[in-house]
Scaffold this motif. Structure first.
Motif, short mmCIF file in Angstrom:
data_model
loop_
_atom_site.label_atom_id
_atom_site.label_comp_id
_atom_site.label_asym_id
_atom_site.label_seq_id
_atom_site.Cartn_x
_atom_site.Cartn_y
_atom_site.Cartn_z
N GLU A 1 -3.48 2.20 14.11
CA GLU A 1 -3.04 2.13 12.78
C GLU A 1 -2.15 1.48 11.74
N VAL A 2 -1.89 1.08 10.17
CA VAL A 2 -0.86 0.67 10.11
C VAL A 2 0.01 2.11 9.56
N MET B 1 -10.93 -3.30 10.94
CA MET B 1 -10.48 -2.56 10.32
C MET B 1 -9.65 -1.78 11.04
N LYS B 2 -7.93 -1.39 10.45
CA LYS B 2 -7.52 -0.13 10.20
C LYS B 2 -6.96 0.80 9.57
N LYS B 3 -7.15 2.22 10.40
CA LYS B 3 -7.06 3.51 9.29
C LYS B 3 -5.21 2.62 8.72
N VAL B 4 -5.04 3.17 7.55
CA VAL B 4 -3.82 2.86 6.91
C VAL B 4 -3.36 4.26 6.73
N ARG B 5 -1.86 5.12 6.75
CA ARG B 5 -1.65 6.28 7.40
C ARG B 5 -0.38 5.72 6.20
N ILE B 6 -0.25 6.90 4.90
CA ILE B 6 1.62 6.93 4.19
C ILE B 6 2.26 8.23 4.55
N PRO C 1 -3.78 -6.54 8.87
CA PRO C 1 -2.72 -5.47 8.73
C PRO C 1 -1.64 -7.01 9.21
N GLY C 2 -1.06 -8.00 9.68
CA GLY C 2 0.17 -9.12 9.74
C GLY C 2 0.56 -9.45 8.45
N ALA C 3 -0.52 -9.70 6.97
CA ALA C 3 -0.51 -10.03 6.16
C ALA C 3 1.21 -9.84 5.54
N GLY C 4 1.99 -8.94 6.30
CA GLY C 4 3.47 -9.46 5.09
C GLY C 4 4.23 -9.92 6.62
N ALA C 5 5.49 -10.15 5.38
CA ALA C 5 6.52 -10.73 6.53
C ALA C 5 7.51 -10.15 7.13
N MET D 1 -3.99 -2.37 -1.90
CA MET D 1 -3.04 -2.34 -1.11
C MET D 1 -3.45 -1.93 0.74
N THR D 2 -3.49 -0.57 0.57
CA THR D 2 -4.56 0.34 1.25
C THR D 2 -5.31 -1.01 2.36
N ARG D 3 -6.61 -1.28 0.94
CA ARG D 3 -6.98 -1.84 2.02
C ARG D 3 -7.37 -3.15 2.28
N THR D 4 -6.28 -4.12 2.01
CA THR D 4 -5.91 -4.96 2.41
C THR D 4 -5.00 -4.79 3.64
N LEU D 5 -4.13 -4.16 4.10
CA LEU D 5 -3.36 -3.94 5.35
C LEU D 5 -4.35 -3.16 5.75
#
Length: 103
Positions: free
Chosen positions: A77-78, A1-6, A47-51, A39-43
């Motif tokens: 991180e993402v 799991m990666k850290k997600v930052r906004i 992390p490669g889920a998006g197009a 969304m943050t959990r999913t990413l």
């Protein structure tokens, strides 16, 4: 799991959208907050889920109706770069030095 930052531009949208939704519908504001958490959990997990996008680097776009999340994958991180409503028009702006940039 990666850290997600906004990132700051995405956080500005979050604050604006929450304020708007609270005025219109408390239920919608709660749903938006839950959607952002999901969304943050999913990413974080995928992390490669998006197009892929045409932006330089590993910038991807994940659609979670009605919102679009543009994010960049880094080794540790993402980073969510932008969040916008699908009905919003994304405009290109010309910087003072004449370069084009996304708004």
């Amino acid at each position: 799991m990666k850290k997600v930052r906004i990132a700051a531009p995405a956080m500005r949208f979050v604050r604006h959208e929450k304020a708007y939704l609270k005025r219109v519908s408390r239920h919608a504001a709660v749903q938006f907050a839950q959607q952002l958490k999901q969304m943050t959990r999913t990413l974080s997990e995928f992390p490669g889920a998006g197009a892929p996008t045409l932006a330089p680097g590993d910038v991807r776009c994940f659609v979670s109706p009605p919102y679009l999340f543009e994010y960049e994958i880094h080794p540790d991180e993402v980073v969510i770069l932008l969040i916008y409503h699908g009905r919003q028009e994304r405009l290109l702006q010309i910087d003072e030095d004449g370069d084009l940039s996304d708004s």
